[in-house]
Design a protein around this motif. Structure first.
Motif, short mmCIF file in Angstrom:
data_model
loop_
_atom_site.label_atom_id
_atom_site.label_comp_id
_atom_site.label_asym_id
_atom_site.label_seq_id
_atom_site.Cartn_x
_atom_site.Cartn_y
_atom_site.Cartn_z
N PRO A 174 -8.71 5.94 -2.07
CA PRO A 174 -10.09 6.18 -1.63
C PRO A 174 -10.92 4.89 -1.64
O PRO A 174 -11.66 4.62 -2.57
N TYR A 175 -10.77 4.09 -0.59
CA TYR A 175 -11.56 2.86 -0.51
C TYR A 175 -13.02 3.15 -0.15
O TYR A 175 -13.88 2.30 -0.29
N SER A 176 -13.26 4.36 0.32
CA SER A 176 -14.63 4.79 0.63
C SER A 176 -14.83 6.19 0.06
O SER A 176 -13.89 6.81 -0.44
N GLY A 177 -16.06 6.69 0.14
CA GLY A 177 -16.32 8.05 -0.34
C GLY A 177 -16.68 8.10 -1.81
O GLY A 177 -16.88 7.07 -2.46
N GLY A 193 -10.87 2.27 -5.54
CA GLY A 193 -10.27 1.44 -4.50
C GLY A 193 -9.71 0.14 -5.04
O GLY A 193 -8.79 -0.45 -4.47
N ILE A 194 -10.26 -0.32 -6.16
CA ILE A 194 -9.78 -1.57 -6.75
C ILE A 194 -8.31 -1.45 -7.16
O ILE A 194 -7.60 -2.46 -7.24
N ILE A 195 -7.84 -0.23 -7.41
CA ILE A 195 -6.43 -0.04 -7.75
C ILE A 195 -5.55 -0.44 -6.58
O ILE A 195 -4.58 -1.19 -6.73
N GLY A 196 -5.87 0.04 -5.38
CA GLY A 196 -5.09 -0.31 -4.21
C GLY A 196 -5.16 -1.79 -3.89
O GLY A 196 -4.15 -2.41 -3.50
N GLY A 241 10.72 -11.57 -4.00
CA GLY A 241 10.84 -10.16 -3.65
C GLY A 241 11.65 -9.37 -4.67
O GLY A 241 11.80 -9.77 -5.83
N ILE A 242 12.20 -8.27 -4.22
CA ILE A 242 13.00 -7.39 -5.08
C ILE A 242 14.44 -7.40 -4.57
O ILE A 242 14.70 -6.97 -3.44
N ASN A 243 15.34 -7.91 -5.36
CA ASN A 243 16.74 -8.09 -4.93
C ASN A 243 16.80 -8.82 -3.59
O ASN A 243 17.61 -8.50 -2.72
N GLY A 244 15.92 -9.82 -3.43
CA GLY A 244 15.91 -10.64 -2.23
C GLY A 244 15.16 -10.05 -1.06
O GLY A 244 15.11 -10.66 0.02
N ARG A 245 14.55 -8.89 -1.22
CA ARG A 245 13.82 -8.24 -0.13
C ARG A 245 12.32 -8.33 -0.37
O ARG A 245 11.85 -8.07 -1.48
N THR A 246 11.57 -8.64 0.67
CA THR A 246 10.13 -8.65 0.55
C THR A 246 9.60 -7.22 0.62
O THR A 246 10.23 -6.32 1.19
N VAL A 247 8.44 -7.01 0.03
CA VAL A 247 7.80 -5.70 0.03
C VAL A 247 6.60 -5.72 0.98
O VAL A 247 5.70 -6.56 0.83
N GLU A 248 6.61 -4.84 1.96
CA GLU A 248 5.44 -4.65 2.81
C GLU A 248 4.68 -3.45 2.27
O GLU A 248 5.14 -2.31 2.39
N PHE A 249 3.54 -3.70 1.66
CA PHE A 249 2.73 -2.66 1.05
C PHE A 249 1.63 -2.27 2.02
O PHE A 249 0.74 -3.06 2.33
N ILE A 250 1.68 -1.04 2.52
CA ILE A 250 0.75 -0.56 3.54
C ILE A 250 -0.16 0.48 2.90
O ILE A 250 0.30 1.57 2.53
N SER A 251 -1.42 0.17 2.77
CA SER A 251 -2.36 1.05 2.07
C SER A 251 -3.49 1.48 2.99
O SER A 251 -4.15 0.63 3.61
N TYR A 252 -3.72 2.80 3.08
CA TYR A 252 -4.75 3.34 3.96
C TYR A 252 -5.80 4.10 3.15
O TYR A 252 -5.53 4.65 2.08
N ASP A 253 -6.99 4.15 3.70
CA ASP A 253 -8.14 4.82 3.09
C ASP A 253 -8.20 6.28 3.53
O ASP A 253 -8.07 6.59 4.71
#
Length: 423
Positions: free
Chosen positions: A56-59, A65-68, A83-95
Motif C-alpha cells: 500500500p504505497y498510497s491510501g 509503503g516503506i517496507i516495499g 545475486g542468489i546462486n548467481g542469479r539476479t533478482v528482479e523485484f517487481i512491486s505494485y501499489d
C-alpha cells in the motif's frame, strides 16, 4: 603445427585435437546432466529470478509503503553482491492502495503479465484474503503474507499461501493472559478494524477470557478503513468506563487513538497491536509523551533501542540502510521488517538451488528452522508441512516515551494455548 600445404596434421597436433574432441564430448555430457538437474517455472532462469510484491504505497495504510521500498533496496544489495546462486533478482512491486479489488488486479498483473515466480510479502489482511483463492488456483506461492490473520495457516485448503507474522489471535491471547494475571477484575474496551484483522483479536481474547468475556469487555467498537477518523469510537468506548483500552488499529488510526486519549485526558491501561508499534511511523505522529506507557508485545528488535547496537544482525541492517536507503527515517520499524523478511526469502531461494519451481519454493518455505535476522534472542522462524506459522513467540513490552522496554518472559502461543518459552 601444420606442415606446408600438404593438408595433413602433424602427429602431435592430431593427438591434441583428438584429446580436445574427447574433452568436448565429456563436457557436453556433463553439461547435459547439469541441465537435466535444473528445473524452472515462469519467473526463473539461469540468470534471473522474478519476484512480485503488492504494497500500500498510497491510501490509509501508506505508512507501510516503506517496507516495499526497503525490499527494493535490499534486492539491489543482493544483486550487487552476485545475486542468489548467481542469479539476479528482479523485484517487481505494485501499489494496491490498501484496496482489495486493486490487490486482485495487481496479483493478476504480476502472475499473468510479469510471470513472476512467486508473490512475496503481499501486505494486509483484506488484500491477501482477496487474492488467496486466485493464487492457489494458479499454484503460485503467496509467500510470507504480511498479515497475522489465522487464515494464512491452512495448508489443507490453501497449500500455496503462508503467512509470516505471529497470528493476531495468538497475540490477543497473550494480552488476555496478561490482563487476567495483572488486572483480573478489569473492565475492557476494544477498538478494532472491521475485518479479519480485527476479528482475529476478538477471537483471541475470547479464547482466554472465555465465559468472563461478556462481563469484562464492556465496549467493543469497530471502524472501517474508509472512515477519516475514529474519534467518535474512542469517545463511546470511554463512556463505558473501561480500565483497559485495547487498540487494534493500523498506524493511521492507532496514532489517532493515542492522540484522542490524550485530548480526553483519559489514562486507561493502553494495549496496542504490534502492527502499529513503529516509533517513527506511529508514536511520533501521536506524540511521544502521549504514547508513554502504552503496552504491546513484540518479537523484532527495536531500531530505536541502543541495546541492540552490538548485535551483528543490527549492525548489518544499519550498514545496509546507510548505503542503500540513507533517506529513510531511522526511527521507523518498517525497514527492519523488510530486512528480516527479505533475508528469509533469500535463504529460501538459496536452498532451492537450481530447482526454481513454485512447488520447490513451497517445500522449502514449509520446512524451516532458522534464527531470525534481527529478532529478539530466542525467537526462531519454524515451519513444517502442517504448521504454516513461521513466528509464534512474543514478549510483552512498554513504551517509555523514547523506546520500547521489554519485560516478562518470551511467550509461545501456539494453536489454542500460551506457554512460557524455556530460558
Amino acid at each position: 603445427m601444420i606442415t606446408g600445404g600438404s593438408g595433413h596434421l602433424s602427429p602431435d597436433i592430431a593427438r591434441r585435437l583428438r584429446n580436445l574432441a574427447i574433452g568436448a564430448v565429456i563436457f557436453a555430457a556433463g553439461a547435459a546432466g547439469a541441465s537435466a538437474q535444473q528445473r524452472y517455472d515462469s519467473g526463473a532462469s539461469n540468470t534471473e529470478i522474478r519476484i512480485g510484491n503488492i504494497m500500500p504505497y498510497s491510501g490509509p495504510a501508506s505508512a507501510y509503503g516503506i517496507i516495499g521500498r526497503t525490499m527494493s533496496a535490499y534486492f539491489r544489495m543482493v544483486n550487487e553482491n552476485g545475486g542468489i546462486n548467481g542469479r539476479t533478482v528482479e523485484f517487481i512491486s505494485y501499489d494496491d492502495g490498501y484496496n482489495p479489488s486493486r490487490a486482485v488486479e495487481q496479483a493478476r498483473r504480476l502472475v499473468e503479465d510479469d510471470e513472476v515466480l512467486a508473490i512475496f510479502a503481499p501486505f494486509g489482511t483484506a488484500s491477501n484474503a482477496a487474492i488467496q483463492r486466485y493464487m492457489n488456483n494458479r499454484h503460485v506461492p503467496q509467500l510470507f503474507a504480511i498479515s497475522g490473520a489465522s487464515r494464512w495457516a491452512d495448508p489443507v485448503h490453501f497449500p500455496w499461501t503462508i503467512g509470516w507474522l505471529p497470528s493476531y489471535r495468538t497475540e490477543a491471547r497473550i494480552y488476555a493472559d496478561y490482563i487476567l494475571t495483572h488486572h483480573p477484575g478489569a473492565r475492557i474496551g476494544v477498538l478494532y478494524q472491521n475485518d479479519d484483522f480485527g476479528r482475529d483479536y476478538l477471537a483471541g481474547l475470547k479464547d482466554v477470557l472465555q465465559d468472563r468475556y461478556p462481563q469484562m469487555v464492556v465496549a467493543s467498537l469497530p471502524y472501517e478503513i474508509s472512515e477519516p477518523t475514529i474519534d467518535s469510537q474512542i469517545v463511546a468506548i470511554k463512556a463505558a468506563a473501561p480500565d483497559i483500552f485495547i487498540n487494534v488499529a493500523t498506524p493511521k488510526f492507532a496514532a489517532q487513538a493515542i492522540r484522542k486519549l490524550a485530548e480526553l485526558d483519559w489514562h486507561p491501561v493502553h494495549i496496542m497491536t504490534n502492527v502499529s508499534v513503529s516509533v517513527g511511523a506511529v508514536l511520533k505522529l501521536a506524540g511521544l509523551d502521549n504514547a508513554k506507557g502504552v503496552l504491546s508485545a513484540g518479537y523484532q528488535m527495536d531500531v530505536t533501542d541502543p541495546q541492540w547496537d552490538s548485535y551483528p544482525a543490527m549492525q548489518h541492517f544499519r550498514a545496509f540502510m546507510a548505503k542503500y536507503y540513507p533517506d529513510a527515517d531511522r526511527s521507523e520499524s518498517g525497514p527492519l521488517v523488510a530486512f528480516n523478511m527479505s533475508s528469509a526469502l533469500v535463504e529460501v531461494l538459496r536452498r532451492c538451488g537450481d530447482d526454481l519451481t513454485r512447488e520447490r519454493i513451497m517445500q522449502v518455505a514449509t520446512d524451516l528452522d532458522i534464527e531470525g535476522a534481527a529478532y529478539i534472542p530466542g525467537v526462531r522462524v519454524k515451519t513444517s508441512p502442517t504448521d504454516f506459522h513461521p513466528i509464534e513467540q512474543l514478549q510483552m513490552m512498554r513504551f517509555t516515551g523514547e523506546k520500547w522496554e521489554w519485560f516478562g518472559p518470551l511467550m509461545n502461543g501456539h494453536a489454542d494455548q500460551i506457554t512460557l518459552s524455556p530460558d
